[in-house]
Design an enzyme around this catalytic site. Structure first.
Site, short mmCIF file in Angstrom:
data_model
loop_
_atom_site.label_atom_id
_atom_site.label_comp_id
_atom_site.label_asym_id
_atom_site.label_seq_id
_atom_site.Cartn_x
_atom_site.Cartn_y
_atom_site.Cartn_z
N LYS A 99 0.83 -1.22 0.00
CA LYS A 99 0.00 0.00 0.00
C LYS A 99 0.87 1.26 0.00
O LYS A 99 0.61 2.18 -0.76
CB LYS A 99 -0.91 0.05 1.25
CG LYS A 99 -1.92 -1.07 1.34
CD LYS A 99 -2.88 -0.85 2.50
CE LYS A 99 -2.24 -0.84 3.87
NZ LYS A 99 -1.67 -2.14 4.30
N ARG A 141 -9.37 1.03 8.83
CA ARG A 141 -9.00 -0.36 9.14
C ARG A 141 -10.11 -1.07 9.88
O ARG A 141 -9.97 -2.26 10.19
CB ARG A 141 -7.75 -0.36 10.00
CG ARG A 141 -6.46 -0.60 9.21
CD ARG A 141 -5.33 -0.53 10.20
NE ARG A 141 -4.16 -1.24 9.84
CZ ARG A 141 -3.05 -0.66 9.34
NH1 ARG A 141 -3.04 0.61 9.07
NH2 ARG A 141 -1.98 -1.37 9.12
N ARG A 173 11.47 -5.57 4.30
CA ARG A 173 10.92 -4.22 4.21
C ARG A 173 11.73 -3.24 5.04
O ARG A 173 12.18 -3.55 6.14
CB ARG A 173 9.48 -4.26 4.72
CG ARG A 173 8.81 -2.91 4.69
CD ARG A 173 7.39 -3.07 4.50
NE ARG A 173 6.71 -3.40 5.75
CZ ARG A 173 5.43 -3.10 5.93
NH1 ARG A 173 4.76 -2.49 4.99
NH2 ARG A 173 4.85 -3.44 7.05
N ARG A 187 11.11 -1.96 10.60
CA ARG A 187 10.13 -1.61 11.64
C ARG A 187 10.11 -2.70 12.70
O ARG A 187 10.18 -3.88 12.37
CB ARG A 187 8.73 -1.49 11.02
CG ARG A 187 8.53 -0.19 10.29
CD ARG A 187 7.29 -0.21 9.44
NE ARG A 187 6.10 -0.75 10.11
CZ ARG A 187 4.90 -0.74 9.56
NH1 ARG A 187 4.72 -0.20 8.37
NH2 ARG A 187 3.87 -1.24 10.20
N ARG A 193 -0.50 -9.24 13.22
CA ARG A 193 -1.07 -8.18 12.36
C ARG A 193 -1.94 -8.79 11.25
O ARG A 193 -2.97 -8.22 10.89
CB ARG A 193 0.05 -7.32 11.77
CG ARG A 193 0.70 -6.44 12.86
CD ARG A 193 2.01 -5.86 12.41
NE ARG A 193 1.89 -4.93 11.33
CZ ARG A 193 2.87 -4.67 10.45
NH1 ARG A 193 4.03 -5.29 10.54
NH2 ARG A 193 2.68 -3.79 9.51
P1 AMP Z 1 0.93 0.55 9.09
O1 AMP Z 1 2.17 1.35 8.92
O2 AMP Z 1 -0.19 1.04 8.24
O3 AMP Z 1 1.17 -0.93 8.93
O4 AMP Z 1 0.45 0.78 10.60
C1 AMP Z 1 1.27 0.39 11.68
C2 AMP Z 1 0.43 0.21 12.94
O5 AMP Z 1 -0.19 1.46 13.28
C3 AMP Z 1 -0.72 -0.78 12.81
O6 AMP Z 1 -0.31 -2.13 13.01
C4 AMP Z 1 -1.66 -0.29 13.90
O7 AMP Z 1 -1.22 -0.66 15.18
C5 AMP Z 1 -1.50 1.23 13.79
N1 AMP Z 1 -2.47 1.80 12.83
C6 AMP Z 1 -2.21 2.42 11.64
N2 AMP Z 1 -3.33 2.82 11.04
C7 AMP Z 1 -4.34 2.45 11.87
C8 AMP Z 1 -5.76 2.55 11.80
N3 AMP Z 1 -6.38 3.13 10.74
N4 AMP Z 1 -6.49 2.07 12.84
C9 AMP Z 1 -5.89 1.51 13.91
N5 AMP Z 1 -4.58 1.35 14.03
C10 AMP Z 1 -3.79 1.81 13.01
#
Ligand code: AMP
Length: 210
Positions: free
Chosen positions: A13, A88, A123, A156, A167
């Site tokens: 994404k 999400r 990544r 990360r 996740r």
């Molecule tokens: P990402 O970088 O999009 O994979 O997000 C990393 C982490 O941030 C996720 O595993 C969640 O813990 C938190 N996170 C990001 N976006 C959201 C969202 N829209 N709702 C809830 N938690 C989020």
């Protein structure tokens, strides 16, 4: 154009949002990047979010919805935006509707779990600007250094294998129902994300023209 990118963690994404952002000249809004920055800066919101993120779960809806609402009110979102990692949950998708945000298209990037697990170890993300890389599929020009801003491109913490399994579970239970939500609204296009970055970008850009 207001766009949403759906897909499992590691599906691409962030990478595809960067391509669309360049092509259409609209900002990429990654709630994950905003939250990581808040954690790094030790803000109140970052303190609330950290334990959920470290465990591979979701940050509470009210926190993330508040962040998103403030971000899309900024000036650079006037002509549209790409949401990467939001919504999400169905509650978050409904919150967007309640805010009166019209979504033009929702692209879901589809990659099977086994491939996600294999990919995520490679990544890297820039600590400073959040740009996405992969040591094999989209390497930085200089190892460990972001091409865009010279920041450190690092792994990360939540890309550790055991957190990725968590996740993916969260994704299938809580986020995957959004496909149906947007399909019912006639907005959803599903894209095969198993090919190269460039081939996937071509599919994404075609879907935006359709
Ligand atoms: P990402 O970088 O999009 O994979 O997000 C990393 C982490 O941030 C996720 O595993 C969640 O813990 C938190 N996170 C990001 N976006 C959201 C969202 N829209 N709702 C809830 N938690 C989020």
């Amino acid at each position: 154009m207001n766009l949403i990118l759906l897909g499992a963690p590691g599906a691409g994404k962030g990478t595809q949002a960067e391509v669309i952002s360049r092509e259409l000249g609209i900002p990429q809004i990654s709630t994950g990047n905003i939250l990581r920055e808040a954690v790094k800066n030790g803000t109140e919101c970052g303190l609330k979010a950290k334990s959920f993120m470290d465990a591979g779960g979701l940050v509470p809806d009210d926190v993330v919805i508040g962040i998103l609402k403030d971000r899309i009110a900024e000036d650079d979102c006037r002509n549209g935006f790409i949401l990467d990692g939001f919504p999400r949950t169905v509650v978050q998708a409904e919150a967007l509707e309640k805010l009166g945000v019209a979504i033009d298209k929702v692209l879901e990037i589809n990659v099977p779990d086994d491939e996600i697990k294999a990919r995520v170890g490679g990544r890297r993300v820039c600590e400073s600007c959040g740009a996405s890389y992969h040591i094999q599929y989209k390497p930085t020009k200089v190892e460990g250094i972001c091409d865009k801003c010279g920041g450190r491109a690092v792994q990360r913490k939540d890309d550790a294998p055991e957190t990725v399994v968590e996740r993916l579970k969260t994704y299938h239970q809580t986020t995957a129902p959004l496909s149906e939500f947007y399909k019912n609204r006639g907005k959803l296009t599903v894209i095969n994300g198993q090919s190269s970055v460039d081939e996937t970008s071509a599919l994404v850009l075609d879907a935006l023209k359709a």
